[in-house]
Write a protein that holds these residues in place. Structure first.
Motif, mmCIF file in Angstrom:
data_model
loop_
_atom_site.group_PDB
_atom_site.id
_atom_site.type_symbol
_atom_site.label_atom_id
_atom_site.label_comp_id
_atom_site.label_asym_id
_atom_site.label_seq_id
_atom_site.Cartn_x
_atom_site.Cartn_y
_atom_site.Cartn_z
ATOM 1 N N ASP A 54 90.870 25.749 43.654
ATOM 2 C CA ASP A 54 89.455 25.983 43.926
ATOM 3 C C ASP A 54 89.122 27.352 43.344
ATOM 4 N N ALA A 55 88.307 27.369 42.307
ATOM 5 C CA ALA A 55 87.973 28.604 41.596
ATOM 6 C C ALA A 55 86.571 29.092 41.905
ATOM 7 N N THR A 56 86.008 28.645 43.021
ATOM 8 C CA THR A 56 84.631 29.007 43.363
ATOM 9 C C THR A 56 84.442 30.514 43.444
ATOM 10 N N ASP A 57 85.307 31.199 44.174
ATOM 11 C CA ASP A 57 85.158 32.652 44.338
ATOM 12 C C ASP A 57 85.262 33.374 43.002
ATOM 13 N N GLU A 60 82.079 32.736 40.919
ATOM 14 C CA GLU A 60 80.923 33.487 41.411
ATOM 15 C C GLU A 60 81.087 34.980 41.154
ATOM 16 N N ASP A 61 82.295 35.496 41.304
ATOM 17 C CA ASP A 61 82.546 36.922 41.075
ATOM 18 C C ASP A 61 82.299 37.320 39.620
ATOM 19 N N ALA A 62 82.505 36.388 38.696
ATOM 20 C CA ALA A 62 82.324 36.683 37.274
ATOM 21 C C ALA A 62 80.849 36.771 36.883
ATOM 22 N N ARG A 69 76.337 27.870 33.509
ATOM 23 C CA ARG A 69 76.314 26.865 34.583
ATOM 24 C C ARG A 69 75.865 25.506 34.047
ATOM 25 N N GLU A 70 74.921 25.511 33.127
ATOM 26 C CA GLU A 70 74.471 24.259 32.520
ATOM 27 C C GLU A 70 75.569 23.656 31.646
#
Length: 128
Positions: A54-57, A60-62, A69-70
């Motif tokens: 899970d690379a969500t954090d 978002e941090d980047a 995102r598109e």
């Protein structure tokens, strides 16, 4: 007719963890970024560090742009099946009271020291 989205478990996503087969999970969505490794502006090592995870954090941090995102949607392969993810346990009221009781104990020692100081001072001044 609605499009059916494939569900993947975190276990399934974690099996795709190499440069030739690189999947990441971001915000509950699964992306196959294998073909994007060489084009990634931050370098392929950034993606390889979070492959199969899970690379969500990290994402978002980047501070990715709207364009990034598109572009990410073109690598979408499915959604994370959250039914097998353990839920966080809610702290019970009994545990909260225990924590509050500990904070009361921290006041006991200074108050006892002040009380003893007042008594000793009173007795000392009384003897004079």
């Amino acid at each position: 007719m609605p499009t059916l989205t494939k569900l993947y478990t975190m276990q399934e996503a974690s099996e795709h963890n190499s440069a030739g087969d690189c999947w990441v999970v971001i915000d509950g969505k699964v992306y196959d970024v294998s073909s994007y490794l060489e084009e990634h502006p931050g370098g392929d090592d950034v993606l390889l560090q979070v492959t199969g995870k899970d690379a969500t954090d990290e994402f978002e941090d980047a501070g990715h742009s709207k364009t990034a995102r598109e572009l990410m949607e073109s690598f979408f392969v499915g959604e994370l099946d959250t039914s097998d993810i353990p839920q966080l346990e809610i702290v019970s009221e009994k545990q909260e009271n225990y924590i509050f009781d500990l904070t009361k104990q921290y006041w006991a020692v200074p108050l006892a020291a002040i009380g003893i100081s007042v008594v000793v001072t009173f007795l000392y001044l009384r003897k004079k």
